[in-house]
Design a protein around this motif. Structure first.
Motif, PDB file in Angstrom:
ATOM      1  N   ALA A   1      -3.059   3.561   6.177  1.00 38.69           N
ATOM      2  CA  ALA A   1      -2.070   4.221   5.326  1.00 38.69           C
ATOM      3  C   ALA A   1      -2.686   5.405   4.591  1.00 38.69           C
ATOM      4  O   ALA A   1      -2.061   6.468   4.468  1.00 38.69           O
ATOM      5  N   PHE A   2      -3.895   5.246   4.109  1.00 40.07           N
ATOM      6  CA  PHE A   2      -4.562   6.336   3.396  1.00 40.07           C
ATOM      7  C   PHE A   2      -4.866   7.497   4.340  1.00 40.07           C
ATOM      8  O   PHE A   2      -4.703   8.667   3.979  1.00 40.07           O
TER       9      PHE A   2
ATOM     10  N   HIS B   1      -2.182   2.703  -9.624  1.00 38.47           N
ATOM     11  CA  HIS B   1      -2.505   1.437  -8.972  1.00 38.47           C
ATOM     12  C   HIS B   1      -1.817   1.331  -7.611  1.00 38.47           C
ATOM     13  O   HIS B   1      -0.624   1.618  -7.472  1.00 38.47           O
ATOM     14  N   VAL B   2      -2.571   0.911  -6.605  1.00 39.75           N
ATOM     15  CA  VAL B   2      -2.018   0.620  -5.286  1.00 39.75           C
ATOM     16  C   VAL B   2      -3.074  -0.154  -4.506  1.00 39.75           C
ATOM     17  O   VAL B   2      -4.268  -0.089  -4.831  1.00 39.75           O
ATOM     18  N   ILE B   3      -2.659  -0.905  -3.497  1.00 41.21           N
ATOM     19  CA  ILE B   3      -3.601  -1.632  -2.647  1.00 41.21           C
ATOM     20  C   ILE B   3      -4.128  -0.695  -1.560  1.00 41.21           C
ATOM     21  O   ILE B   3      -3.359   0.016  -0.911  1.00 41.21           O
ATOM     22  N   TYR B   4      -5.437  -0.700  -1.384  1.00 41.89           N
ATOM     23  CA  TYR B   4      -6.038   0.149  -0.361  1.00 41.89           C
ATOM     24  C   TYR B   4      -5.719  -0.367   1.033  1.00 41.89           C
ATOM     25  O   TYR B   4      -5.784  -1.570   1.307  1.00 41.89           O
TER      26      TYR B   4
ATOM     27  N   THR C   1     -10.315  14.391   2.174  1.00 37.91           N
ATOM     28  CA  THR C   1     -10.123  13.745   0.876  1.00 37.91           C
ATOM     29  C   THR C   1     -11.342  12.916   0.484  1.00 37.91           C
ATOM     30  O   THR C   1     -11.885  12.162   1.294  1.00 37.91           O
ATOM     31  N   PHE C   2     -11.743  13.061  -0.767  1.00 46.63           N
ATOM     32  CA  PHE C   2     -12.865  12.311  -1.336  1.00 46.63           C
ATOM     33  C   PHE C   2     -12.310  11.014  -1.920  1.00 46.63           C
ATOM     34  O   PHE C   2     -11.525  11.028  -2.865  1.00 46.63           O
ATOM     35  N   LEU C   3     -12.706   9.885  -1.365  1.00 46.93           N
ATOM     36  CA  LEU C   3     -12.189   8.584  -1.765  1.00 46.93           C
ATOM     37  C   LEU C   3     -13.245   7.832  -2.573  1.00 46.93           C
ATOM     38  O   LEU C   3     -14.382   7.685  -2.127  1.00 46.93           O
TER      39      LEU C   3
ATOM     40  N   THR D   1       0.835  -1.184   0.000  1.00 52.03           N
ATOM     41  CA  THR D   1       0.000   0.000   0.000  1.00 52.03           C
ATOM     42  C   THR D   1       0.877   1.243   0.000  1.00 52.03           C
ATOM     43  O   THR D   1       2.102   1.150  -0.153  1.00 52.03           O
ATOM     44  N   ILE D   2       0.282   2.409   0.175  1.00 51.82           N
ATOM     45  CA  ILE D   2       1.030   3.656   0.191  1.00 51.82           C
ATOM     46  C   ILE D   2       1.879   3.754   1.450  1.00 51.82           C
ATOM     47  O   ILE D   2       1.422   3.453   2.555  1.00 51.82           O
TER      48      ILE D   2
END
Length: 466
Positions: free
Chosen positions: A197-198, A190-193, A206-208, A169-170
């Motif tokens: 981390a988000f 591309h990344v794993i949620y 932030t709008f996810l 992930t990030i």
């Protein structure tokens, strides 16, 4: 006193001219009225038919089998009707006066969005039209000079468009650093949620959002894109001396899958992209609770099958404009081979991709529940499609040098589409990633101490847009 011959002739001429003026005005107004009525009738038939069909199933919006249910097929048929030749001809026969008349005749209850959201994170999924969404995000952020989260890799490195290694992930170790005075604004690689981390990376406002696709259609798209280029484990599947290799794969998929599920594009890929632990991809109770949690964190989950409807819902939630969300489809594989799957094959796919089916069925209901709360929603979808048709036709001419004017509407300000806009609409995601990546690197390492030194500059990449 007798009237002279000249006076009589003058009176007759004046009468005739008056009659002619009245006749021309009547004809002009009648034609405008007829076009307006036709335009309204088409729009109303579309919006009312779809909305009535949805509301009649309000309590039970779901998929009854692996394919779209009867309700969804009816909606899809209505969507397709927008693109019929007859309707296209009507749309492009409208002159400027008619278009502005129709638009301004609907100015009641105008929604005004003066501040588009600039903190927006898109969780990119595989083979769900996510590259087209990405291109929208790239244009929005690039021209506003926003700060993108980008992978800390060289642009010619393998999987340079992915953040981190497969399954990661990030983290601050695998993304390009931001300037101290900046915040991270946008994500579309591309990344794993991962929830924690988000939250640690993005601003609190932030709008996810993300996009998903009906799993069987996603499989077909995946096989057509990856399989027939003989990439990865697909070569093993398709090189079997069998009449129907995908049918054989679905009978025992574990025989062919990579040992690490993060390298697979056929094993519950959407759910894994969305952070479902690979150890839990067949745990029904965990899947249910995990998706409930996702629903509290993601503002929107869009549906690929209803792409334009999804973009209008996104636009309304984020206060973006029509110009922000226009698109030309990206990353579409030209081959569309029939997989010849039997009912048993399809049932095996549902069993193997149990998490993805649960994901789609849950957020399918949630999507339409959100839509039904919106006013004049399908009117706006219809209007947006008219704009898309104009934009796609205008930009399809490689030698065109004129601009296209889109007039104001009750849903969004008008805009000018320039030849440069067409260029940015048509470039592919990796070309755009390269340009944005270079800009983010230059910001992060202004003194030239870049540990991932590039051999090109942003100006050097101008050829990508030619």
């Amino acid at each position: 006193m007798k009237t002279s011959t000249k006076q009589v002739r003058l009176i007759i001429c004046c009468f005739f001219l008056s009659f002619l003026i009245v006749f021309i005005q009547y004809t002009f107004c009648t034609n405008n009225y007829r076009q307006d009525v036709l335009e309204r009738r088409i729009s109303v038939e579309y919006s009312e038919a779809v909305e009535t069909q949805l509301r009649s199933h309000k309590e039970g919006i779901h998929l009854t089998n692996l394919n779209l249910d009867a309700k969804s097929k009816k909606i899809a048929k209505l969507n397709e009707s927008i693109n019929t030749t007859r309707m296209k001809e009507h749309i492009f026969d409208l002159d400027q006066h008619d278009v502005t008349h129709i638009m301004h005749s609907r100015q009641t209850e105008k929604k005004v969005c003066s501040s588009p959201m600039t903190h927006v994170a898109f969780l990119k999924t595989h083979k769900t039209a996510s590259s087209t969404i990405m291109s929208i995000m790239q244009r929005f952020g690039y021209f506003r000079n926003l700060t993108f989260i980008m992978p800390l890799k060289k642009i010619d490195q393998y999987r340079f468009n992915y953040i981190g290694a497969p399954g990661e992930t990030i983290s601050y170790e695998n993304i390009i650093p931001k300037r101290e005075e900046d915040e991270y604004d946008l994500l579309c690689n591309h990344v794993i949620y991962n929830e924690g981390a988000f939250q640690n990376t993005f601003p609190s406002d932030t709008f996810l959002f993300t996009i998903i696709r009906e799993p069987l259609k996603q499989l077909i798209s995946t096989v057509n894109y990856y399989g027939y280029t003989q990439q990865g484990y697909f070569a093993k599947i398709l090189n079997q001396s069998l009449t129907n290799p995908m049918s054989d794969y679905l009978k025992s998929p574990w025989k062919f899958e990579p040992s690490n599920p993060h390298y697979s594009v056929t094993n519950n890929k959407m759910s894994i992209d969305l952070g479902l632990p690979v150890s839990q991809i067949r745990n029904g109770s965990f899947i249910k609770s995990y998706f409930e949690r996702l629903n509290t964190k993601f503002e929107l989950v869009l549906l690929q099958e209803y792409f334009d409807e999804s973009l209008i819902l996104f636009k309304r939630y984020t206060c973006w404009s029509f110009k922000d969300i226009i698109y030309i489809s990206k990353n579409i594989w030209p081959l569309h081979q029939n997989l010849n799957l039997s009912a048993d094959d399809i049932d095996n796919h549902r069993k193997w991709n149990v998490a993805d089916y649960a994901l789609y069925e849950k957020f399918y209901k949630i999507f339409w529940t959100k839509v039904l709360k919106e006013k004049e929603f399908f009117d706006e979808v219809y209007h947006f499609r008219r704009i898309l048709q104009k934009v796609n036709i205008h930009c399809s001419n490689d030698k065109q040098s004129k601009s296209l004017t889109i007039f104001d509407s009750k849903w969004s300000p008008g805009f000018i589409l320039t030849p440069d806009d067409c260029i940015f609409l048509k470039i592919n995601e990796k070309q755009f990633i390269t340009v944005i990546h270079k800009r983010m690197m230059s910001r992060a390492y202004p003194n030239g101490n870049n540990p991932f030194e590039q051999t090109t500059t942003e100006d050097d990449l101008a050829h990508l847009f030619q």
